[in-house]
Design a protein around this motif. Structure first.
Motif, PDB file in Angstrom:
ATOM      1  N   GLY A 119       0.803  -1.212   0.000  1.00 41.85           N
ATOM      2  CA  GLY A 119       0.000   0.000   0.000  1.00 41.85           C
ATOM      3  C   GLY A 119       0.834   1.258   0.000  1.00 41.85           C
ATOM      4  N   ILE A 120       0.110   2.350  -0.167  1.00 39.59           N
ATOM      5  CA  ILE A 120       0.741   3.671  -0.132  1.00 39.59           C
ATOM      6  C   ILE A 120      -0.130   4.638   0.661  1.00 39.59           C
ATOM      7  N   LEU A 121       0.539   5.596   1.253  1.00 39.89           N
ATOM      8  CA  LEU A 121      -0.106   6.769   1.838  1.00 39.89           C
ATOM      9  C   LEU A 121       0.620   7.978   1.282  1.00 39.89           C
ATOM     10  N   ARG A 122      -0.111   9.057   1.068  1.00 36.35           N
ATOM     11  CA  ARG A 122       0.506  10.288   0.575  1.00 36.35           C
ATOM     12  C   ARG A 122       0.214  11.425   1.543  1.00 36.35           C
ATOM     13  N   PHE A 123       1.286  12.143   1.866  1.00 40.03           N
ATOM     14  CA  PHE A 123       1.226  13.299   2.755  1.00 40.03           C
ATOM     15  C   PHE A 123       1.875  14.488   2.061  1.00 40.03           C
ATOM     16  N   PRO A 124       1.560  15.693   2.487  1.00 37.50           N
ATOM     17  CA  PRO A 124       2.319  16.833   1.974  1.00 37.50           C
ATOM     18  C   PRO A 124       3.794  16.663   2.364  1.00 37.50           C
ATOM     19  N   PRO A 125       4.706  16.799   1.419  1.00 41.30           N
ATOM     20  CA  PRO A 125       6.133  16.579   1.732  1.00 41.30           C
ATOM     21  C   PRO A 125       6.621  17.401   2.914  1.00 41.30           C
ATOM     22  N   GLU A 126       6.119  18.603   3.060  1.00 45.86           N
ATOM     23  CA  GLU A 126       6.584  19.470   4.148  1.00 45.86           C
ATOM     24  C   GLU A 126       6.077  19.018   5.525  1.00 45.86           C
ATOM     25  N   ARG A 127       5.172  18.046   5.566  1.00 43.22           N
ATOM     26  CA  ARG A 127       4.632  17.544   6.837  1.00 43.22           C
ATOM     27  C   ARG A 127       5.283  16.230   7.273  1.00 43.22           C
ATOM     28  N   MET A 128       6.216  15.701   6.475  1.00 39.77           N
ATOM     29  CA  MET A 128       6.788  14.389   6.782  1.00 39.77           C
ATOM     30  C   MET A 128       7.510  14.353   8.126  1.00 39.77           C
ATOM     31  N   SER A 129       8.091  15.452   8.556  1.00 37.46           N
ATOM     32  CA  SER A 129       8.746  15.443   9.869  1.00 37.46           C
ATOM     33  C   SER A 129       7.727  15.220  10.983  1.00 37.46           C
ATOM     34  N   GLU A 130       6.480  15.615  10.768  1.00 35.85           N
ATOM     35  CA  GLU A 130       5.412  15.355  11.738  1.00 35.85           C
ATOM     36  C   GLU A 130       4.919  13.914  11.646  1.00 35.85           C
ATOM     37  N   VAL A 131       4.920  13.359  10.452  1.00 34.94           N
ATOM     38  CA  VAL A 131       4.397  12.016  10.207  1.00 34.94           C
ATOM     39  C   VAL A 131       5.312  10.944  10.793  1.00 34.94           C
ATOM     40  N   ARG A 132       6.621  11.119  10.658  1.00 38.73           N
ATOM     41  CA  ARG A 132       7.586  10.073  11.013  1.00 38.73           C
ATOM     42  C   ARG A 132       7.444   9.520  12.425  1.00 38.73           C
ATOM     43  N   PRO A 133       7.288  10.342  13.464  1.00 36.24           N
ATOM     44  CA  PRO A 133       7.143   9.759  14.812  1.00 36.24           C
ATOM     45  C   PRO A 133       5.890   8.883  14.937  1.00 36.24           C
ATOM     46  N   HIS A 134       4.822   9.265  14.260  1.00 37.81           N
ATOM     47  CA  HIS A 134       3.593   8.462  14.299  1.00 37.81           C
ATOM     48  C   HIS A 134       3.786   7.146  13.551  1.00 37.81           C
TER      49      HIS A 134
ATOM     50  N   TYR B 248       4.484  -4.610  15.373  1.00 35.11           N
ATOM     51  CA  TYR B 248       5.387  -5.736  15.624  1.00 35.11           C
ATOM     52  C   TYR B 248       5.179  -6.328  17.020  1.00 35.11           C
ATOM     53  N   ARG B 249       4.913  -5.477  17.996  1.00 32.84           N
ATOM     54  CA  ARG B 249       4.756  -5.930  19.383  1.00 32.84           C
ATOM     55  C   ARG B 249       3.473  -6.714  19.598  1.00 32.84           C
ATOM     56  N   HIS B 250       2.391  -6.307  18.938  1.00 35.42           N
ATOM     57  CA  HIS B 250       1.075  -6.806  19.338  1.00 35.42           C
ATOM     58  C   HIS B 250       0.284  -7.558  18.273  1.00 35.42           C
ATOM     59  N   ASP B 251       0.598  -7.413  16.998  1.00 41.48           N
ATOM     60  CA  ASP B 251      -0.365  -7.834  15.985  1.00 41.48           C
ATOM     61  C   ASP B 251      -0.044  -9.136  15.256  1.00 41.48           C
ATOM     62  N   GLY B 252       1.094  -9.739  15.511  1.00 37.03           N
ATOM     63  CA  GLY B 252       1.386 -11.034  14.908  1.00 37.03           C
ATOM     64  C   GLY B 252       1.825 -11.001  13.456  1.00 37.03           C
ATOM     65  N   CYS B 253       2.315  -9.859  12.986  1.00 36.07           N
ATOM     66  CA  CYS B 253       2.783  -9.788  11.604  1.00 36.07           C
ATOM     67  C   CYS B 253       4.105 -10.535  11.463  1.00 36.07           C
ATOM     68  N   LEU B 254       4.372 -10.987  10.263  1.00 32.89           N
ATOM     69  CA  LEU B 254       5.648 -11.622   9.967  1.00 32.89           C
ATOM     70  C   LEU B 254       6.644 -10.596   9.442  1.00 32.89           C
ATOM     71  N   ALA B 255       6.138  -9.585   8.754  1.00 28.56           N
ATOM     72  CA  ALA B 255       6.952  -8.466   8.274  1.00 28.56           C
ATOM     73  C   ALA B 255       6.020  -7.276   8.118  1.00 28.56           C
ATOM     74  N   TYR B 256       6.516  -6.099   8.493  1.00 26.79           N
ATOM     75  CA  TYR B 256       5.719  -4.877   8.402  1.00 26.79           C
ATOM     76  C   TYR B 256       6.709  -3.756   8.108  1.00 26.79           C
TER      77      TYR B 256
ATOM     78  N   LYS C  23       6.633   5.570  13.201  1.00 24.19           N
ATOM     79  CA  LYS C  23       7.501   4.759  14.056  1.00 24.19           C
ATOM     80  C   LYS C  23       6.685   4.073  15.140  1.00 24.19           C
ATOM     81  N   ALA C  24       5.785   4.811  15.776  1.00 25.09           N
ATOM     82  CA  ALA C  24       4.938   4.229  16.827  1.00 25.09           C
ATOM     83  C   ALA C  24       4.031   3.146  16.257  1.00 25.09           C
ATOM     84  N   LEU C  25       3.480   3.370  15.068  1.00 25.12           N
ATOM     85  CA  LEU C  25       2.626   2.375  14.426  1.00 25.12           C
ATOM     86  C   LEU C  25       3.392   1.088  14.161  1.00 25.12           C
TER      87      LEU C  25
END
Length: 102
Positions: free
Chosen positions: A9-24, A33-41, A26-28
């Motif tokens: 999949g893809i998500l698109r954000f305004p390029p100038e907002r990516m510094s705000e997006v990155r911490p979210h 990985y901690r809780h959802d049972g994925c093999l790769a994410y 990372k948390a996602l």
């Protein structure tokens, strides 16, 4: 365990907002990985298309993916993404017939 579901999949954000997006993002990824049972994410910013974020995911089964989509950390992520200017979202899940190294 071999995957039976692959998601791209893809998500698109305004390029100038990516510094705000990155911490979210990372948390996602960490919560997934901690809780959802994925093999790769895996999540990556496209180097040639600023503001485009690509996802590739491997899940053991459709039930695991469904639980992930209802997990407690998903709605806060979705809210943060909207608040950061999310303008496009496209994800497709595929059944995986088998795996082999190429």
């Amino acid at each position: 365990m071999l995957p039976s579901v692959a998601v791209f999949g893809i998500l698109r954000f305004p390029p100038e907002r990516m510094s705000e997006v990155r911490p979210h993002l990372k948390a996602l990824v960490e919560a997934t990985y901690r809780h959802d049972g994925c093999l790769a994410y895996d999540v990556a910013e496209d180097l040639l298309d600023p503001g485009l974020v690509r996802f590739s995911e491997l899940w053991p089964d459709h039930a695991s993916l469904a639980r992930h989509l209802q997990a407690p950390h998903i709605e806060p992520w979705r809210t943060a993404a909207r608040d950061c200017g999310l303008s496009e979202r496209k994800f497709t899940a595929y059944d995986v017939a088998g795996s082999r190294s190429v």
